[in-house]
Design an enzyme around this catalytic site. Structure first.
Site, PDB file in Angstrom:
ATOM      1  N   ASP A  63      55.143  83.180 110.408  1.00  0.00           N
ATOM      2  CA  ASP A  63      53.855  83.046 109.708  1.00  0.00           C
ATOM      3  C   ASP A  63      52.811  83.736 110.580  1.00  0.00           C
ATOM      4  OD1 ASP A  63      51.428  82.312 108.617  1.00  0.00           O
ATOM      5  OD2 ASP A  63      52.011  80.232 108.257  1.00  0.00           O
ATOM      6  N   VAL A  64      52.264  84.844 110.109  1.00  0.00           N
ATOM      7  CA  VAL A  64      51.352  85.631 110.954  1.00  0.00           C
ATOM      8  C   VAL A  64      50.019  84.921 111.199  1.00  0.00           C
ATOM      9  CG1 VAL A  64      52.401  87.839 110.321  1.00  0.00           C
ATOM     10  CG2 VAL A  64      50.385  87.016 109.053  1.00  0.00           C
ATOM     11  N   ASN A  90      52.966  94.457 108.681  1.00  0.00           N
ATOM     12  CA  ASN A  90      52.961  94.752 107.238  1.00  0.00           C
ATOM     13  C   ASN A  90      52.495  93.569 106.384  1.00  0.00           C
ATOM     14  OD1 ASN A  90      54.127  96.055 104.644  1.00  0.00           O
ATOM     15  ND2 ASN A  90      55.283  94.137 104.835  1.00  0.00           N
ATOM     16  N   TYR A 154      39.247  91.483 101.447  1.00  0.00           N
ATOM     17  CA  TYR A 154      40.443  92.324 101.602  1.00  0.00           C
ATOM     18  C   TYR A 154      40.056  93.683 102.194  1.00  0.00           C
ATOM     19  CZ  TYR A 154      44.717  94.838 100.081  1.00  0.00           C
ATOM     20  OH  TYR A 154      45.878  95.588 100.033  1.00  0.00           O
ATOM     21  N   THR A 189      55.015  96.986  93.976  1.00  0.00           N
ATOM     22  CA  THR A 189      55.550  95.884  94.790  1.00  0.00           C
ATOM     23  C   THR A 189      55.146  94.569  94.122  1.00  0.00           C
ATOM     24  OG1 THR A 189      53.570  95.533  96.127  1.00  0.00           O
ATOM     25  CG2 THR A 189      55.092  97.225  96.919  1.00  0.00           C
TER      26      THR A 189
HETATM   27  N1  NAD Z   1      51.402  97.466  96.918  1.00  0.00           N
HETATM   28  C1  NAD Z   1      50.296  98.165  97.059  1.00  0.00           C
HETATM   29  O1  NAD Z   1      49.850  98.862  96.128  1.00  0.00           O
HETATM   30  C2  NAD Z   1      49.548  98.123  98.380  1.00  0.00           C
HETATM   31  C3  NAD Z   1      48.445  98.957  98.526  1.00  0.00           C
HETATM   32  C4  NAD Z   1      47.760  98.946  99.725  1.00  0.00           C
HETATM   33  C5  NAD Z   1      48.162  98.118 100.760  1.00  0.00           C
HETATM   34  N2  NAD Z   1      49.245  97.303 100.590  1.00  0.00           N
HETATM   35  C6  NAD Z   1      49.634  96.455 101.727  1.00  0.00           C
HETATM   36  O2  NAD Z   1      51.003  96.628 102.005  1.00  0.00           O
HETATM   37  C7  NAD Z   1      51.482  95.478 102.697  1.00  0.00           C
HETATM   38  C8  NAD Z   1      52.783  95.021 102.061  1.00  0.00           C
HETATM   39  O3  NAD Z   1      52.514  94.515 100.753  1.00  0.00           O
HETATM   40  P1  NAD Z   1      53.445  94.796  99.497  1.00  0.00           P
HETATM   41  O4  NAD Z   1      52.639  95.585  98.532  1.00  0.00           O
HETATM   42  O5  NAD Z   1      54.766  95.294  99.942  1.00  0.00           O
HETATM   43  O6  NAD Z   1      53.548  93.345  98.821  1.00  0.00           O
HETATM   44  P2  NAD Z   1      54.507  92.126  99.103  1.00  0.00           P
HETATM   45  O7  NAD Z   1      53.838  90.950  98.498  1.00  0.00           O
HETATM   46  O8  NAD Z   1      55.897  92.475  98.669  1.00  0.00           O
HETATM   47  O9  NAD Z   1      54.530  92.001 100.690  1.00  0.00           O
HETATM   48  C9  NAD Z   1      53.666  91.188 101.436  1.00  0.00           C
HETATM   49  C10 NAD Z   1      54.503  90.376 102.382  1.00  0.00           C
HETATM   50  O10 NAD Z   1      53.649  89.615 103.243  1.00  0.00           O
HETATM   51  C11 NAD Z   1      54.263  88.347 103.418  1.00  0.00           C
HETATM   52  N3  NAD Z   1      53.287  87.354 103.848  1.00  0.00           N
HETATM   53  C12 NAD Z   1      52.254  86.841 103.146  1.00  0.00           C
HETATM   54  N4  NAD Z   1      51.600  85.919 103.886  1.00  0.00           N
HETATM   55  C13 NAD Z   1      52.250  85.855 105.087  1.00  0.00           C
HETATM   56  C14 NAD Z   1      52.067  85.114 106.271  1.00  0.00           C
HETATM   57  N5  NAD Z   1      51.078  84.200 106.400  1.00  0.00           N
HETATM   58  N6  NAD Z   1      52.920  85.317 107.308  1.00  0.00           N
HETATM   59  C15 NAD Z   1      53.923  86.212 107.207  1.00  0.00           C
HETATM   60  N7  NAD Z   1      54.160  86.940 106.105  1.00  0.00           N
HETATM   61  C16 NAD Z   1      53.318  86.769 105.059  1.00  0.00           C
HETATM   62  C17 NAD Z   1      54.866  88.025 102.064  1.00  0.00           C
HETATM   63  O11 NAD Z   1      55.857  87.022 102.193  1.00  0.00           O
HETATM   64  C18 NAD Z   1      55.422  89.384 101.653  1.00  0.00           C
HETATM   65  O12 NAD Z   1      56.747  89.554 102.131  1.00  0.00           O
HETATM   66  C19 NAD Z   1      50.360  94.432 102.612  1.00  0.00           C
HETATM   67  O13 NAD Z   1      49.659  94.406 103.837  1.00  0.00           O
HETATM   68  C20 NAD Z   1      49.490  94.969 101.493  1.00  0.00           C
HETATM   69  O14 NAD Z   1      48.158  94.529 101.585  1.00  0.00           O
HETATM   70  C21 NAD Z   1      49.945  97.284  99.426  1.00  0.00           C
END
Ligand code: NAD
Length: 254
Positions: A63-64, A90, A154, A189
């Site tokens: 848990d980050v 990530n 955000y 995602t």
């Molecule tokens: N998908 C997009 O379009 C997009 C765009 C810009 C940025 N991002 C960023 O990419 C990264 C990955 O997101 P994604 O799109 O793959 O979605 P995702 O929801 O699949 O991944 C996010 C991950 O973070 C984990 N997480 C959440 N809270 C947590 C905590 N307290 N401790 C540990 N882990 C935790 C979740 O369990 C999940 O595995 C994120 O930082 C997101 O903000 C995504």
């Protein structure tokens, strides 16, 4: 120190984190698959994909929001594999809230994951990097390039991680450790699917129509860039924030 490099990846049960685990495994990196207790996705799927790619992985619950949890993640990998070379910060959450109604708790809760969680991951990883290394944090076009209405918390966090990696690049460059950020556009995602739910089930496809590349991105397309930044091939790339968005932020609107 010997053997293959080792990476810690937070949020690796799904999306970009899971794809990154596989991309790194394909390049011979042993991967710590950080998985969050509240995540409905099964980290065993990531582990299976890592093994199918000929790699080695280890699932660790993290848990980050907790310094201890993130530190234990890094220590677990070092005690198993005697080294740590790569940190991919990530994990992230996305919440919507108008700025003048947001509570202190809502603001804090988001930054605790998306900014402070990145700081904790980078710090825990850096402490164990003995022969150089790489930190990659995931920003967003929201904050990294644009502002975003109803998402000031955000965007603030995602802008903050860019300042963080730039500073780490300067502070740790002399130790051979690089730090960079990725700025994804719209990537298919679980997080983005939730975010565009209001557009209906085909929301992501329709959103893709506004992107010059004609579609939203795949996790793998972001993961490939993270894997490159994490590799010796990126030996002179540090302090950068690299946009991966199918030219979304390059397009001029009519
Ligand atoms: N998908 C997009 O379009 C997009 C765009 C810009 C940025 N991002 C960023 O990419 C990264 C990955 O997101 P994604 O799109 O793959 O979605 P995702 O929801 O699949 O991944 C996010 C991950 O973070 C984990 N997480 C959440 N809270 C947590 C905590 N307290 N401790 C540990 N882990 C935790 C979740 O369990 C999940 O595995 C994120 O930082 C997101 O903000 C995504």
């Amino acid at each position: 120190m010997s053997g293959q490099p080792v990476a810690m990846i937070t949020g690796a049960a799904s999306g970009i984190g899971a794809a990154t685990a596989v991309c790194l495994a394909e390049r011979g990196v042993r991967v710590g698959i950080g998985t969050f207790a509240g995540d409905p996705h099964d980290p065993e799927t990531t582990l299976r994909d890592v093994r199918d790619a000929g790699g080695e992985g280890r699932i660790v619950e993290v848990d980050v929001r907790s310094t201890e949890s993130v530190d234990v993640f890094a220590e677990t990998l070092v005690s198993e594999w005697q080294r740590l070379d790569v940190a991919v910060a990530n994990a992230g959450i996305l919440r919507e809230s108008g700025f003048d109604t947001i509570t202190d708790d809502q603001w804090h809760d988001l930054l605790d994951v998306d900014l402070h969680g990145v700081m904790r991951t980078a710090r825990a990883g850096l402490r164990h990097m003995r022969e150089g290394g790489s930190v990659t944090a995931i920003s967003s076009i929201a904050g990294g390039v644009y502002g975003w209405q109803n998402h000031a918390h955000y965007a603030t966090a995602k802008a903050g991680v860019i300042g963080l990696v730039r500073s780490l690049a300067v502070e740790y460059g002399p130790k051979g450790i690089r730090a960079n950020a990725i700025i994804p556009g719209l990537i298919r995602t679980p997080q983005s699917s939730d975010a565009v739910n209001s557009l209906g089930p085909e929301g992501l496809d329709r959103a893709g129509g506004y992107i010059p590349w004609g579609r939203v991105g795949h996790s793998r397309e972001v993961a490939e860039v993270i894997a490159f930044l994490s590799s010796p091939q990126a030996s002179y790339v540090s302090g950068q924030a690299i946009v991966v968005d199918g030219a979304l932020t390059t397009a001029m609107r009519d």
